[in-house]
Design a protein around this motif. Sequence first.
Motif, short mmCIF file in Angstrom:
data_model
loop_
_atom_site.label_atom_id
_atom_site.label_comp_id
_atom_site.label_asym_id
_atom_site.label_seq_id
_atom_site.Cartn_x
_atom_site.Cartn_y
_atom_site.Cartn_z
N SER A 253 66.99 -50.29 -107.17
CA SER A 253 68.01 -51.09 -106.36
C SER A 253 69.01 -51.43 -107.36
O SER A 253 70.25 -51.65 -106.70
CB SER A 253 67.45 -52.21 -105.65
OG SER A 253 66.88 -53.19 -106.61
N THR D 246 69.16 -59.20 -104.75
CA THR D 246 68.64 -58.86 -103.64
C THR D 246 67.36 -59.73 -103.30
O THR D 246 66.77 -60.18 -104.40
CB THR D 246 67.95 -57.35 -103.47
OG1 THR D 246 67.28 -56.89 -104.81
CG2 THR D 246 69.27 -56.34 -103.47
N THR D 274 65.45 -54.68 -99.36
CA THR D 274 66.68 -55.19 -100.19
C THR D 274 67.29 -56.30 -99.41
O THR D 274 67.91 -56.97 -100.09
CB THR D 274 67.74 -54.04 -100.05
OG1 THR D 274 67.78 -53.73 -98.50
CG2 THR D 274 67.06 -52.73 -100.65
N LYS D 279 72.54 -51.59 -98.80
CA LYS D 279 71.62 -51.10 -99.76
C LYS D 279 70.42 -50.30 -99.38
O LYS D 279 69.81 -49.88 -99.91
CB LYS D 279 70.90 -52.23 -100.60
CG LYS D 279 72.30 -52.96 -101.45
CD LYS D 279 72.76 -52.36 -102.57
CE LYS D 279 73.81 -53.15 -103.19
NZ LYS D 279 74.95 -53.00 -102.51
#
Lengths: 349, 349, 349, 349
Positions: A253, D246, D274, D279
């Motif tokens: 991510s 996140t 996320t 995302k």
Amino acid sequence: MLVVMAEGATGAQVEQVAERLIAMGFDVHRSTGAGRVILGAVGGNEQAQPALIELLEGVGEVVRITEPYKLASRRFRPEGTVVSIGDVRIGGDEVIVMAGPCSVESESQVRAAAAAVKRAGAKILRGGAFKPRSSPYSFQGLGEDGLRLLRWAADEQHLAVVSEVIDVSQVELLSRYADILQVGARNMQNFSLLRELGRARKPVLLKRGIAATLEEWLLSAEYLLAGGNPDVILCERGIRTFESYTRNTMDISAIPIVKKLSHLPIIADPSHGTGRRDKVAPMARAAVAAGADGLIIEVHCDPDHALSDGAQSLFPAQFDRLMAELRIIAPAIGRSICVEPVARRGWAR
Amino acid sequence: MLVVMAEGATGAQVEQVAERLIAMGFDVHRSTGAGRVILGAVGGNEQAQPALIELLEGVGEVVRITEPYKLASRRFRPEGTVVSIGDVRIGGDEVIVMAGPCSVESESQVRAAAAAVKRAGAKILRGGAFKPRSSPYSFQGLGEDGLRLLRWAADEQHLAVVSEVIDVSQVELLSRYADILQVGARNMQNFSLLRELGRARKPVLLKRGIAATLEEWLLSAEYLLAGGNPDVILCERGIRTFESYTRNTMDISAIPIVKKLSHLPIIADPSHGTGRRDKVAPMARAAVAAGADGLIIEVHCDPDHALSDGAQSLFPAQFDRLMAELRIIAPAIGRSICVEPVARRGWAR
Amino acid sequence: MLVVMAEGATGAQVEQVAERLIAMGFDVHRSTGAGRVILGAVGGNEQAQPALIELLEGVGEVVRITEPYKLASRRFRPEGTVVSIGDVRIGGDEVIVMAGPCSVESESQVRAAAAAVKRAGAKILRGGAFKPRSSPYSFQGLGEDGLRLLRWAADEQHLAVVSEVIDVSQVELLSRYADILQVGARNMQNFSLLRELGRARKPVLLKRGIAATLEEWLLSAEYLLAGGNPDVILCERGIRTFESYTRNTMDISAIPIVKKLSHLPIIADPSHGTGRRDKVAPMARAAVAAGADGLIIEVHCDPDHALSDGAQSLFPAQFDRLMAELRIIAPAIGRSICVEPVARRGWAR
Amino acid sequence: MLVVMAEGATGAQVEQVAERLIAMGFDVHRSTGAGRVILGAVGGNEQAQPALIELLEGVGEVVRITEPYKLASRRFRPEGTVVSIGDVRIGGDEVIVMAGPCSVESESQVRAAAAAVKRAGAKILRGGAFKPRSSPYSFQGLGEDGLRLLRWAADEQHLAVVSEVIDVSQVELLSRYADILQVGARNMQNFSLLRELGRARKPVLLKRGIAATLEEWLLSAEYLLAGGNPDVILCERGIRTFESYTRNTMDISAIPIVKKLSHLPIIADPSHGTGRRDKVAPMARAAVAAGADGLIIEVHCDPDHALSDGAQSLFPAQFDRLMAELRIIAPAIGRSICVEPVARRGWAR
């Protein structure tokens, strides 16, 4: 900086905070809401330390409203940075693959690896000559001899070279042999090294520290940029978490997040990110699917006898298959991986 | 190394593993249990990489049975190491307190701090002259001028000096002014620096990296010991976890664990371990209660105007009170803190 | 909530954010600084979701300015809560020790343990009758028979009883036998159970989840308080980090932090916090030195044959020695541990 | 279990360990190497606790050599498990997508969402009727009314239904409306619930706890399998790390690892993984590229007014685009995503 006073803070407490802010060089704007005062502080001199304000009586919370990095911020260059090495462009439409052995071990080893990764479509040859090892008793690399072999093997295949620099004293040496200077995860906050590399004339590949926040990582990039080097490539290589099945947990991510926060290209290192050969391909595919600008992958023609990191090195045939998979995935996000590697002439270092 | 074959591994698989081990220079002992074979491997040459064995067919698990550090192990010196600086003994019965400002800022600042910490019972003066900062825009220290002031203030109070070295090139300089050379958390795996300090003639204070396992920390100590420097002091200063209320989470349990694994003295840094002045005293008390050999604490006579880390620096009066509390706690575990600091003569550097 | 617009946000973007906030029921205050607009939002209806605002164009950051818990906040009861069980007061000047076996195994086992911990100064007997186990194949406890034995042994020694409830259906049963109902770490966010315990007439001991932030922990306490149960005791028992030497990493710093954020008493569980007998005493001392209101410790007269958690259970003699150490430490912070346990009459459950 | 004695352990110490092992019901095999003894222990009764052995004098290390889960292990069913709901097969060649709103809010909302996700190619409708919320003051779901609406909307579109069960008491109710019963991350170690679901006749979707190791997760699956329910689907949804940009860090590497350790299908939840809409698509692509058997994604026709999790819900158009991207990626690893959703007849629940 915003200072949110606690509910029920007294007027005297608000006064004290305001005075302290002014002493730190801030312009202070006061905003009184329902039962709560907020002070907005703009400016501030070098002695301004938000943490000090936090400790004052009546303060609820202190909120920093500027990112501490400027040159690394997406806002500074909204269109994104492309780092060019010859005709290889990192950060453009093509997903660039760097590959090669963990360490340079011998002429035949590095030449075989270079040929194999070139054939599969890699554009840049990786290989370590100075190895930072956790244990003082492990193989520490061939040094300049290794660099010479690496350069030779790369030139033979028309590949660029990336190699790690582990100390300020090596920057000049590495610059003679490599096209990209790599800063390892353990050196991400070696500020002396970053300052020296800010003055270097070569692009820098900056790996993320195993416990570095994204902000710290971008601040380290800021050291390079502020030093005058505009060509910084970020590299996610796994962070440390409670899960111990793999050596690290690759933070996929981080790729889309960093692309939003910063204009710098970001690549992924699934070899160190997982530490196990059988997990490299899935994570490489995931990184490209998530939008990485490139990959750096360990490939060795005889990983079982590699002097370091053999367990995470791909066999050439595995690397071929992975590259074929990546060529299917890249178009899903409007990217490509050069389909047929062509020998290029006029390679300029 | 033990190789535990998976249940149902074939004879051919066992053979292959055994051959590979032998090729790595191991002596192999085979033990066949109920449905499972275990291979014990003793010896091994430099190319031996357990991770490679793990990937072979039929292998269930590979178990390393030697700690990778030797000189740092408690077994190497069961009675424990005492590091002596003049008549200050770190690792003995007395809990030694190092204190002083984060950065040296001016003559008056450092002299005032030295006087204050001496009065309260500290034995060693801390202070930074070269500051490693996450941001390239922060105060970076006074350099050699700072060291000179620090030494002067310490001599005036008959205190020893600890100060951080952030680069290989500074080792010689720091050695002229400081009695203990500190390696910061971010440099715990700066192996060039560790190698240089292994050759230094001064004790080294080695802080734990924010995401370093205990094993990695002791391996970094091993670099120093293997380089010839026997005087290593470990310092726990907080690790990074998911909890973000404090800057770091102090790992108090590291203290009793390290004392069992290693013969080296271990101290705690509650200032960096918490990052907040109001949490320093509780964590300092906890560290001593858990068996720390000493503490290193930031004290500043005017923390609100400190150029760095003001928010985690104690006022002298807070430090006095903390020292009084520690004097009550130390005897609970058979330790002491020198009750009345006496001016000593004949201080030898 | 404060909405900090990004530098260079357009007027239209600011307008859009303001409209959205108003639609969520907020009163909006606008503050225009040097190149940056900040919107203060007060009020807000149930549909207000700050995360939605964060995604709007031109928004830099969204800052929540109220803690999500109210009844658990120190502000709600600045003087602190004392939970009373008979004449045992948790949260007062005395540091209260709860001790006993992990699981109730037999009459003789629990009676011996009760006698041993009473003799050393414990006030409350712990013991599990229903055991939540990671593996379905492990010992799951004696159930109601165990509770009966536990109560009996405690009454014999004039001790109170704490025991874990793992399911909504057991609340009534546990309430008949125990004085304090324990919620285990894995159930910290079992909201059905919390809601049921909010209606119970017994104090609740709420353990922190292994990866729970302090805010989440206090929100779980809020469930209990909002349900009508004012008697909540928090218990730190270790969090999960990258370090795997101990089962968990005890977060000693949580103790002083929680004492500032909340009015609820907080105790520590060094047995689960470390998982190893030889680390229990150092961490117990550390917790008391850091300001814990109590401890909960596993003690077993024959830990080598305990049906669960034997490795982290103290022998009675070790527990005696620990209690003696704690009696030295507690006064350092103005606390005491009852010096001579006296048989009390008139014990009221 | 292997017991590796420390170097220099005495014969008496080895004897003591062997005796203890025998008392725990083990057969003991002794192997004497260069300066080190290793004891292999096979068998062992229920009281066998390796942690106890670790504490004995002279013991260096204790190594467990069997995984604690059996039915969940890949070895138990090497060909892999396919969970069938009607003609939807999870764990087969097709990558199955579950999608829909976080919470069921109204008839029109859930019908619109069902139509949108069906059109894009989803096979299963998700939607919560009972919401476990960190705060007691948040929206807690519509209860049975929500389930009824969810079922109706799904039937209208020929979709299967997945919905979360948060308590033992709801299992029967949920089983009437849903085709797959979801266990949330916070309930992964709610063993009462797992035991009840082991007896249920519906497949279970078991989310990974935010700090659960892979082994703990598979042990929770073992509860379900040991209880008699063979249809378990695992779901990775992000773990907690030090990075706070996140809400969680999605552990994409868990996907290929779990596929090797276990025969159970594994899907990914990029919405919770996320917490941010922008995302979700990159992480969904990454999960499929890494080999996930499916996805569960929050989609809402008006996420800005969703009662929960709006910020992580995709707009239908975003979901369409994502599905198109996934159709390109899936073939890279020999998988497919049904290209043209066809209305199916004869749907069997």
